[in-house]
Design a protein around this motif. Structure first.
Motif, PDB file in Angstrom:
ATOM      1  N   ILE A  43     -11.786 110.318  11.009  1.00 57.75           N
ATOM      2  CA  ILE A  43     -11.520 109.234  10.057  1.00 57.75           C
ATOM      3  C   ILE A  43     -11.475 107.897  10.807  1.00 57.75           C
ATOM      4  O   ILE A  43     -10.887 107.794  11.891  1.00 57.75           O
ATOM      5  N   HIS A  44     -12.078 106.874  10.213  1.00 59.85           N
ATOM      6  CA  HIS A  44     -12.015 105.527  10.785  1.00 59.85           C
ATOM      7  C   HIS A  44     -12.235 104.504   9.669  1.00 59.85           C
ATOM      8  O   HIS A  44     -12.580 104.861   8.530  1.00 59.85           O
ATOM      9  N   GLN A  45     -12.057 103.224  10.016  1.00 59.97           N
ATOM     10  CA  GLN A  45     -12.307 102.169   9.033  1.00 59.97           C
ATOM     11  C   GLN A  45     -13.814 101.996   8.878  1.00 59.97           C
ATOM     12  O   GLN A  45     -14.574 102.129   9.848  1.00 59.97           O
ATOM     13  N   LYS A  46     -14.198 101.642   7.654  1.00 58.09           N
ATOM     14  CA  LYS A  46     -15.630 101.465   7.401  1.00 58.09           C
ATOM     15  C   LYS A  46     -16.231 100.370   8.281  1.00 58.09           C
ATOM     16  O   LYS A  46     -17.405 100.431   8.657  1.00 58.09           O
ATOM     17  N   LYS A  47     -15.395  99.389   8.646  1.00 57.92           N
ATOM     18  CA  LYS A  47     -15.932  98.284   9.432  1.00 57.92           C
ATOM     19  C   LYS A  47     -16.017  98.627  10.931  1.00 57.92           C
ATOM     20  O   LYS A  47     -16.587  97.856  11.705  1.00 57.92           O
ATOM     21  N   GLN A  48     -15.442  99.764  11.318  1.00 60.93           N
ATOM     22  CA  GLN A  48     -15.466 100.118  12.743  1.00 60.93           C
ATOM     23  C   GLN A  48     -16.735 100.908  13.093  1.00 60.93           C
ATOM     24  O   GLN A  48     -17.407 101.448  12.217  1.00 60.93           O
ATOM     25  N   ASP A  49     -17.009 100.994  14.404  1.00 58.77           N
ATOM     26  CA  ASP A  49     -18.138 101.800  14.850  1.00 58.77           C
ATOM     27  C   ASP A  49     -17.880 103.266  14.491  1.00 58.77           C
ATOM     28  O   ASP A  49     -16.771 103.766  14.692  1.00 58.77           O
ATOM     29  N   PRO A  50     -18.883 103.942  14.006  1.00 58.90           N
ATOM     30  CA  PRO A  50     -18.700 105.373  13.740  1.00 58.90           C
ATOM     31  C   PRO A  50     -18.590 106.154  15.055  1.00 58.90           C
ATOM     32  O   PRO A  50     -18.954 105.645  16.113  1.00 58.90           O
ATOM     33  N   PHE A  51     -18.079 107.373  14.938  1.00 58.25           N
ATOM     34  CA  PHE A  51     -17.997 108.223  16.131  1.00 58.25           C
ATOM     35  C   PHE A  51     -19.367 108.795  16.450  1.00 58.25           C
ATOM     36  O   PHE A  51     -20.227 108.937  15.569  1.00 58.25           O
ATOM     37  N   ASN A  52     -19.538 109.147  17.715  1.00 58.51           N
ATOM     38  CA  ASN A  52     -20.721 109.885  18.130  1.00 58.51           C
ATOM     39  C   ASN A  52     -20.485 111.356  17.790  1.00 58.51           C
ATOM     40  O   ASN A  52     -19.614 112.007  18.382  1.00 58.51           O
ATOM     41  N   THR A  53     -21.243 111.870  16.862  1.00 59.01           N
ATOM     42  CA  THR A  53     -20.940 113.217  16.356  1.00 59.01           C
ATOM     43  C   THR A  53     -21.253 114.310  17.376  1.00 59.01           C
ATOM     44  O   THR A  53     -20.867 115.461  17.187  1.00 59.01           O
ATOM     45  N   ALA A  54     -21.924 113.970  18.447  1.00 58.34           N
ATOM     46  CA  ALA A  54     -22.206 114.991  19.466  1.00 58.34           C
ATOM     47  C   ALA A  54     -21.002 115.227  20.376  1.00 58.34           C
ATOM     48  O   ALA A  54     -21.020 116.136  21.209  1.00 58.34           O
ATOM     49  N   GLY A  55     -19.963 114.411  20.206  1.00 57.91           N
ATOM     50  CA  GLY A  55     -18.808 114.529  21.091  1.00 57.91           C
ATOM     51  C   GLY A  55     -18.353 113.138  21.475  1.00 57.91           C
ATOM     52  O   GLY A  55     -19.158 112.311  21.908  1.00 57.91           O
ATOM     53  N   ASP A  56     -17.076 112.840  21.258  1.00 57.50           N
ATOM     54  CA  ASP A  56     -16.605 111.465  21.406  1.00 57.50           C
ATOM     55  C   ASP A  56     -15.100 111.507  21.648  1.00 57.50           C
ATOM     56  O   ASP A  56     -14.359 112.080  20.854  1.00 57.50           O
ATOM     57  N   TYR A  57     -14.672 110.946  22.732  1.00 53.94           N
ATOM     58  CA  TYR A  57     -13.231 110.977  22.990  1.00 53.94           C
ATOM     59  C   TYR A  57     -12.568 109.627  22.708  1.00 53.94           C
ATOM     60  O   TYR A  57     -11.409 109.427  23.009  1.00 53.94           O
ATOM     61  N   SER A  58     -13.352 108.679  22.147  1.00 57.42           N
ATOM     62  CA  SER A  58     -12.734 107.391  21.814  1.00 57.42           C
ATOM     63  C   SER A  58     -11.901 107.540  20.532  1.00 57.42           C
ATOM     64  O   SER A  58     -11.978 108.555  19.846  1.00 57.42           O
ATOM     65  N   TYR A  59     -11.114 106.542  20.219  1.00 59.81           N
ATOM     66  CA  TYR A  59     -10.265 106.638  19.034  1.00 59.81           C
ATOM     67  C   TYR A  59     -10.263 105.291  18.315  1.00 59.81           C
ATOM     68  O   TYR A  59     -10.648 104.268  18.870  1.00 59.81           O
ATOM     69  N   ARG A  60      -9.863 105.308  17.047  1.00 58.17           N
ATOM     70  CA  ARG A  60      -9.894 104.109  16.217  1.00 58.17           C
ATOM     71  C   ARG A  60      -8.491 103.844  15.655  1.00 58.17           C
ATOM     72  O   ARG A  60      -7.830 104.783  15.184  1.00 58.17           O
ATOM     73  N   GLU A  61      -8.113 102.568  15.679  1.00 54.91           N
ATOM     74  CA  GLU A  61      -6.827 102.189  15.081  1.00 54.91           C
ATOM     75  C   GLU A  61      -6.963 102.147  13.572  1.00 54.91           C
ATOM     76  O   GLU A  61      -7.952 101.626  13.040  1.00 54.91           O
ATOM     77  N   ILE A  62      -5.968 102.680  12.889  1.00 56.10           N
ATOM     78  CA  ILE A  62      -5.952 102.619  11.428  1.00 56.10           C
ATOM     79  C   ILE A  62      -4.617 102.007  11.001  1.00 56.10           C
ATOM     80  O   ILE A  62      -3.566 102.648  11.152  1.00 56.10           O
ATOM     81  N   PRO A  63      -4.631 100.773  10.501  1.00 61.25           N
ATOM     82  CA  PRO A  63      -3.363 100.160  10.060  1.00 61.25           C
ATOM     83  C   PRO A  63      -2.795 100.956   8.881  1.00 61.25           C
ATOM     84  O   PRO A  63      -3.547 101.385   8.005  1.00 61.25           O
ATOM     85  N   SER A  64      -1.494 101.132   8.861  1.00 62.64           N
ATOM     86  CA  SER A  64      -0.930 101.989   7.826  1.00 62.64           C
ATOM     87  C   SER A  64      -0.877 101.294   6.459  1.00 62.64           C
ATOM     88  O   SER A  64      -0.550 101.931   5.460  1.00 62.64           O
ATOM     89  N   ASP A  65      -1.207  99.997   6.426  1.00 57.41           N
ATOM     90  CA  ASP A  65      -1.216  99.330   5.114  1.00 57.41           C
ATOM     91  C   ASP A  65      -2.635  99.133   4.589  1.00 57.41           C
ATOM     92  O   ASP A  65      -2.856  98.433   3.599  1.00 57.41           O
TER      93      ASP A  65
END
Lengths: 241, 653
Positions: A43-65
């Protein structure tokens, strides 16, 4: 020298091979706890870069509001249709806000995290992603971290991050669609609703089920007394893709 | 969850199951496949089914999916491009053919494969250089690490050589159920599997296990290991009791024990938490009587000379004290589960920790302050009050002129040069009330002992005789069926079995607690590991009472020992209710002590505690493991048939 021995002996007790236990007991009531939710389900914000579906250890901040309409999924390890219908099926942010508003929990972490655990690099998750997320949540004063996996490898990645949080002094639980994997990977606490991969937090557009799974899981953080406990939850949802 | 390359190589013959959804055209690698070690759990959960005709990991690596496939699907030929037929095994995975026995045979067709321990034919990647097929050729012994090797030649040399299974015509000194010690791995040219073991055994070669090679060679040359009884043996004098009654003065005469009934008043004053003390006598024919939960069963014993574990101890035969308790509100105290009910239904009579069928039971029922039943101070007050009564009897027994009915003497014999074995007994130490008192002034007493919790749960070594002489008073508050009472330690079957074993040097019993705090668990486990490392052990047995959170310590203790290359056997209740939630690779030789048909903590006192049969299996399994003979892996679910099979072997031995 002689030793009396026998051939044909068999070990009598099955011992799963698990990582060493980690455990942080919860020390205050839920109504005073700050809760964070993290997911390995992509899960990530629509405006953020999508994950690399082949394997990705990066993470995305999701504001709780953030409105959940601004969230999406990028994950190649399972059918995405349920999350596309309702992101709360993997990341139940709307339900968490309702629980906060009704006073069931104290507050929510300002920033939560999404990552894509599928095919995750174990070392990177263990040495970088897990500690980084744990440090951020701890700095926000989080008491309880609830998480969902996604696919099989996602559960592994989720448990690695969960264990980092537990080690950093927060009580954690994973809502597991694949509880055997969560258990084998050393999840401190496991709740197990009967749900498919892709709707780990409950049926899409079924707020009652999503709320019940969340509430039961939070209550289990209070009641579970030792590492590795698992509780099957009485909610069932099947989807046929 | 996907696998590493190494893991995939180890599971080439297991079914191939996709860990995640994968699209058409995916070239399958180990990262796409689920770990076979959790298939059984996934199948139990209904998450996975593996139909007949499914392909193996070796079959599918490098193959291409011809359609999208869901997670947790067992792959079949129809899902693979060009895969209508199952590929021949030889095509799999870079030529690493599953099952290397054939490969070994091809490399050395003239040599019967030496059955070296640990070469699983199914491993797939195992290989070794086949030795030349020359009878009497070189003996190759591989030792991972070695400590304290002393070899003296030539006295035993011809005899030693004659013992080697490699020599034509030489008789291998190993029968199916009896062998000699071995460790490390040995390969003996031309030798059969059994002789392969015995050759290594006869040499006494062991690095990991650390047997003294000097002893082995000495034995081969007809020399005896050095056996040394302790300087001060322990003598137990048993006084026969035919009758117990309450009266005005405590006395013991002509087999009649009279207990001053006013002692309950004295006991009452022992602590402000104690609100009421009652005492009655339960003879064998009156067992169908209601009882509150049984907190403890204790012998009546007193030191006549010497310290705990040596000198002389007087013991009343056929009499035990039974402590039961309530709080002022009527709540059963201190138990994780309780065993209140009819005594004849709520105790496993005859177990080491329970009364025997013909015992006369002195029951002391203590009522303590309300709401203190689950605090440390409450149960301790109850035990202390009971001990006031027992002490009055001890005083009389110590001064008795009666003749003992029989005596038993324990020598704490050290058999130096033989494999060094210790017993590790995990005791509770959680929430303080789950406590044990170590080395009280009087056998099985309370006063003067050190509390395990106050000691920080760290390992404490007792001699076998200290254990058998009442060195432990159990406050243990876990489930009735799986707890070890004070009497259990007094009669601990593993201590008796290991002390009597003439094939080992039983060095002592380490008691180690199970702390409440996770960090302390790690600390205690590491302290145990340091002890084990310093003791130059050849083998250890670890036991735990109860189940659940203490299994974390249990697993840690076994890893601390096994991780130091010391063969280790674990003994626990697990069965159905106590299935292990943690584990490690060292927990590969385990003894189940459940005696409940359904595998539950059944709240029958001492039902599922260690009895002599369990001890015999643990003892045999340890020595077998020390000898390097494989112990087959456990089935994933508790199986009484496995236990019965092991018991049969132990009974033969």
């Amino acid at each position: 020298m002689k030793l009396t021995t026998a051939t044909g002996l068999k070990s009598e007790v099955f011992a799963p091979v698990t990582p060493p236990p980690v455990w942080t007991p919860l020390k205050k009531p839920l109504s005073e706890c700050k809760i964070a939710f993290i997911t390995a389900g992509g899960i990530h914000q629509k405006k953020q870069d999508p994950f690399n579906t082949a394997g990705d250890y990066s993470y995305r901040e999701i504001p709780s509001d953030i409105p959940t309409s601004e969230l999406m999924v990028t994950h190649g390890g399972f059918d995405n249709s349920d999350i596309n219908k309702d992101v709360n099926a993997m990341f139940p942010l709307d339900r968490l806000r309702e629980l906060r508003d009704e006073g069931f929990i104290g507050s929510l972490a300002g920033t939560m995290y999404g990552f894509m655990g599928g095919g995750g690099n174990v070392d990177k998750f263990r040495e970088e992603t897990g500690p980084a997320i744990a440090a951020s949540l701890k700095a926000q004063g989080v008491d309880i971290v609830v998480c969902t996996g996604g696919c099989g490898t996602c559960h592994r990645s989720a448990v690695i991050v969960e264990r980092a949080c537990e080690e950093a002094g927060m009580s954690t639980i994973i809502i597991a669609a694949l509880p055997p994997i969560a258990r084998q990977q050393g999840a401190p606490r496991i709740s197990a609703p009967h749900v498919p991969i892709g709707s780990n937090a409950g049926e899409p557009n079924n707020p009652a089920m999503q709320t019940a799974i969340l509430k039961d899981s939070l209550n289990l953080v209070v009641s579970m007394q030792h590492f590795g406990e698992m509780q099957v939850l009485p909610y069932e949802y099947r989807h046929n893709v | 969850m996907s696998m590493s390359k190494e893991k995939a190589m180890a599971y080439l013959n297991e079914p191939a199951v996709l860990c995640c959804q994968r699209g058409k055209g995916t070239v399958i690698s180990e990262a796409d496949l689920e770990d076979p070690t959790i298939f059984a759990d996934l199948q139990d959960s209904g998450l996975l089914s593996i139909p007949d005709g499914s392909l193996t990991v070796g079959d599918v690596l490098g193959m291409t999916l011809n359609a999208d496939v869901e997670a947790l699907t067992a792959l079949r030929p129809s899902m693979l491009e060009g895969g209508a037929a199952k590929p021949a095994p030889s095509a799999a995975a870079g030529g690493a053919a599953p099952g290397s026995v054939t490969a070994c045979g091809a490399a050395a067709p003239a040599a019967p494969a030496p059955a070296t321990p640990g070469f699983g034919a199914a491993a797939g990647t195992a290989h070794f250089d086949a030795p030349p097929a020359l009878p009497g050729g070189p003996v190759t012994i591989h030792v991972d690490s070695l400590q304290g090797l002393d070899i003296s030649f030539p006295a035993g040399w011809p005899a030693l050589y004659g013992l080697c299974g490699a020599v034509p015509g030489a008789e291998a000194p190993v029968a199916a159920a009896s062998g000699t010690a071995a460790g490390g791995a040995a390969s003996v040219p031309g030798a059969s599997g059994a002789a392969g073991f015995s050759a290594a055994s006869a040499l006494g070669a062991s690095g990991a296990a650390g047997f003294s090679a000097a002893a082995a060679l000495g034995a081969a040359a007809g020399l005896a290991a050095h056996t040394a009884p302790a300087a001060n043996p322990l003598t137990h004098k048993y006084y026969s009791v035919q009758n117990v009654k309450l009266g005005k003065k405590t006395s013991f005469s002509s087999g009649t024990l009279t207990i001053d009934s006013a002692l309950t008043e004295k006991a009452l004053s022992s602590s402000p938490l104690v609100k009421q003390v009652e005492m009655d006598i339960i003879t064998p024919e009156k067992r169908h009587i209601f009882t509150n939960t049984i907190m403890d069963i204790m012998p009546v014993a007193v030191k006549c000379s010497g310290k705990t574990g040596e000198g002389t101890t007087a013991i009343l035969d056929r009499v035990v004290f039974c402590l039961t308790g309530l709080d002022e509100k009527g709540v059963q105290i201190h138990e994780f589960g309780s065993c209140e009910g009819y005594l004849d239904e709520k105790a496993a009579f005859g177990r080491p920790g329970a009364p025997d069928d013909d015992d006369i039971i002195v029951r002391v029922n203590v009522t303590i302050q309300e709401n203190t039943g689950m605090e440390r101070r409450g149960p301790l007050a109850a035990h202390t009050a009971c001990d006031v009564i027992v002490q009055s009897i001890r005083d009389v027994l110590k001064a008795t002129d009666e003749a003992p009915a029989f005596t038993k003497t324990y020598h704490d014999t050290r058999r130096r040069g033989l494999p060094r074995v210790c017993l590790v007994k995990e005791i509770m130490g959680q929430g303080a009330m789950h406590d044990n008192i170590l080395l009280p002034n009087e056998p099985a007493g309370v006063i003067g002992g050190q509390k395990n919790v106050d000691l920080g749960n760290v390992p404490v070594m007792l001699t076998p005789n200290e254990v058998l002489d009442g060195g432990i008073h159990a406050l243990t508050c876990i489930g009735p069926a799986t707890k070890e009472t004070t009497r259990h330690y007094f009669r601990e079957p593993l201590v008796h079995a290991l002390a009597a074993d003439e094939e080992i040097d039983f060095i002592g019993v380490i008691f180690v607690g199970s702390p409440q705090v996770n960090d302390e668990k790690m600390y205690v486990t590491e302290r145990l590991g340091s002890w084990i490392g310093s003791l130059d052990l050849d083998g250890a047995i670890v036991t735990t009472e109860g189940f659940g959170n203490n299994h974390i310590d249990f697993a840690g203790h076994i890893a601390a020992i096994g991780g130091r290359n010391v063969p280790v056997v674990g003994v626990t209740f697990s069965a159905y209710q106590g299935q292990l939630v943690v584990g490690n690779e060292y927990m590969d030789a385990m003894i189940e002590i459940n005696k409940d048909a359904g595998g539950f903590e059944n709240e029958v006192l001492a039902c599922s505690s260690i009895c002599p049969e369990d001890a015999s299996r643990a003892q045999l399994m340890l020595k077998t493991k020390m000898a390097g003979i494989p112990i087959a892996p456990a089935e994933r679910k508790w199986s009484q048939a496995v236990i019965d099979g092991n018991q049969w072997l132990a009974d033969q031995a």
